[in-house]
Design an enzyme around this catalytic site. Sequence first.
Site, PDB file in Angstrom:
ATOM      1  NE  ARG A 190      -8.147  -0.969   4.126  1.00  0.00           N
ATOM      2  CZ  ARG A 190      -7.834  -1.143   4.634  1.00  0.00           C
ATOM      3  NH1 ARG A 190      -6.712  -0.736   5.328  1.00  0.00           N
ATOM      4  NH2 ARG A 190      -8.214  -2.354   5.967  1.00  0.00           N
ATOM      5  N   GLY A 220      -7.165  -8.435   8.999  1.00  0.00           N
ATOM      6  CA  GLY A 220      -5.675  -7.515   9.316  1.00  0.00           C
ATOM      7  C   GLY A 220      -5.241  -8.272  10.732  1.00  0.00           C
ATOM      8  NE  ARG A 221      -9.045  -5.348  14.509  1.00  0.00           N
ATOM      9  CZ  ARG A 221     -10.023  -5.674  14.763  1.00  0.00           C
ATOM     10  NH1 ARG A 221      -9.673  -5.507  16.115  1.00  0.00           N
ATOM     11  NH2 ARG A 221     -10.775  -5.416  14.097  1.00  0.00           N
ATOM     12  CB  CYS A 239      -0.855  -9.871  19.946  1.00  0.00           C
ATOM     13  SG  CYS A 239      -2.190 -10.827  19.510  1.00  0.00           S
ATOM     14  CD  GLN A 288      -2.482   1.081   2.313  1.00  0.00           C
ATOM     15  OE1 GLN A 288      -2.084   1.429   3.313  1.00  0.00           O
ATOM     16  NE2 GLN A 288      -4.019   0.390   2.507  1.00  0.00           N
ATOM     17  CE1 TYR A 319      -2.935   8.053   7.490  1.00  0.00           C
ATOM     18  CE2 TYR A 319      -4.342   5.967   6.538  1.00  0.00           C
ATOM     19  CZ  TYR A 319      -3.855   6.776   7.420  1.00  0.00           C
ATOM     20  OH  TYR A 319      -3.632   6.005   8.695  1.00  0.00           O
ATOM     21  CB  CYS A 330      -8.233 -11.660  16.254  1.00  0.00           C
ATOM     22  SG  CYS A 330      -8.119  -9.810  16.554  1.00  0.00           S
ATOM     23  CB  CYS A 373      -2.704  -4.445  16.406  1.00  0.00           C
ATOM     24  SG  CYS A 373      -4.807  -3.893  17.486  1.00  0.00           S
TER      25      CYS A 373
END
Length: 382
Positions: A222, A318-319, A362, A104, A174, A342, A349
Amino acid sequence: MKKYENLFSPITIKNMTVRNRIAMLPMGTNFGGQNGEFLEDHIKYYEQRAKGGTGLIIVENACVDFPLGSNGTTQIRLNEDRFIPALYNLTDRLHKQGACVAVQINHAGASAVPSRIGAQPVSSSNIPSKTGGAVPRPLTKEEIENIAQKYAEAARRAQIAGFDAVELHAGHSYLISQFLSPLYNDRTDEFGGSPENRARFCRLVIDKTIEQVGPNFPIILRLSADELLEGGNTLEDTLHILEYLNDGIDIFSVSCALNDSLYYQIDSMYLEDGWRAYMAEAVKKKFNKPVIAMGNIRNPKVAEEILASGKADFIGMGRGLIAEPNWAVKVESGKEDTLRKCISCNIGCAGHRIGLNRPIRCSVNPDLITEDGYKKEKLQNL
């Protein structure tokens, strides 16, 4: 027939063939070096997830314009050629484990921290990216053109470094998001006002990127499909905006929310598995292109249902992959009962990285780098 036939079927997009539908989403780690370089432990972190069977790994956001566009305490960079060798080492090692790799690329805009960049942040307008945030200065047209070119040049470096695709970050408050969203953009020139005008900067980035990487290199976008704030882009608004961007994009990564609705972006634990898959489904139905669905997807049965029902083509995790790097291998081999799950606590995180400027940790996985290294350490200390 496999239990999770859709989840473990390959997919080809342009020159990229992904072995399954599991995509690791880009998440900042603060594992990078002080000058934005990629270090050995950082490579090992991603290597664990590739060994664990993840199909597509999207590496965390890399800065295209340093220091003005930087985000994070030790963010990786792609603004100069000198970062290519270490990134090539990364892609080479992940490819050897069978994974496809994207990166990314991003400019923080108004989300940059003034004390870190040593300057006033920039944006579409002079509106902070979050309540209480720094007031940015509006970019000039010449600066807009220059930054779009920097995205494109960073994408070309990614291609040279061996990445299979590049992701443009157009969400989560962003810089591109700051042009797309009416909450941030009050310009009166050709980069503000109507949806087409607000999409113009993103379109410029896409077009310049294609010029640099050619027509066969996949581009992922994204986006915050629903900003989930009063006055912000709704899902319907975003579907309209994407009409101006669609023909340059190969995969839509469908996220949501902005800085002031962060609890939806980094999902709170009470939100059910796959709760925002309807957003990915809406994008897929309108544009008939591969989409990545995400949002607390931890249960493989939920992941399979999302794919089987045609709501999405990839399951973004993700997590869940921070907690369990071997998620794909364990699910495919029928060892779901051994998954380290998770719990969406957001302590190690998000809390460590965003709140404390530390490297991520984590709560349920004691070793993110070498997986079982902590077991040896325990034995040595007995």
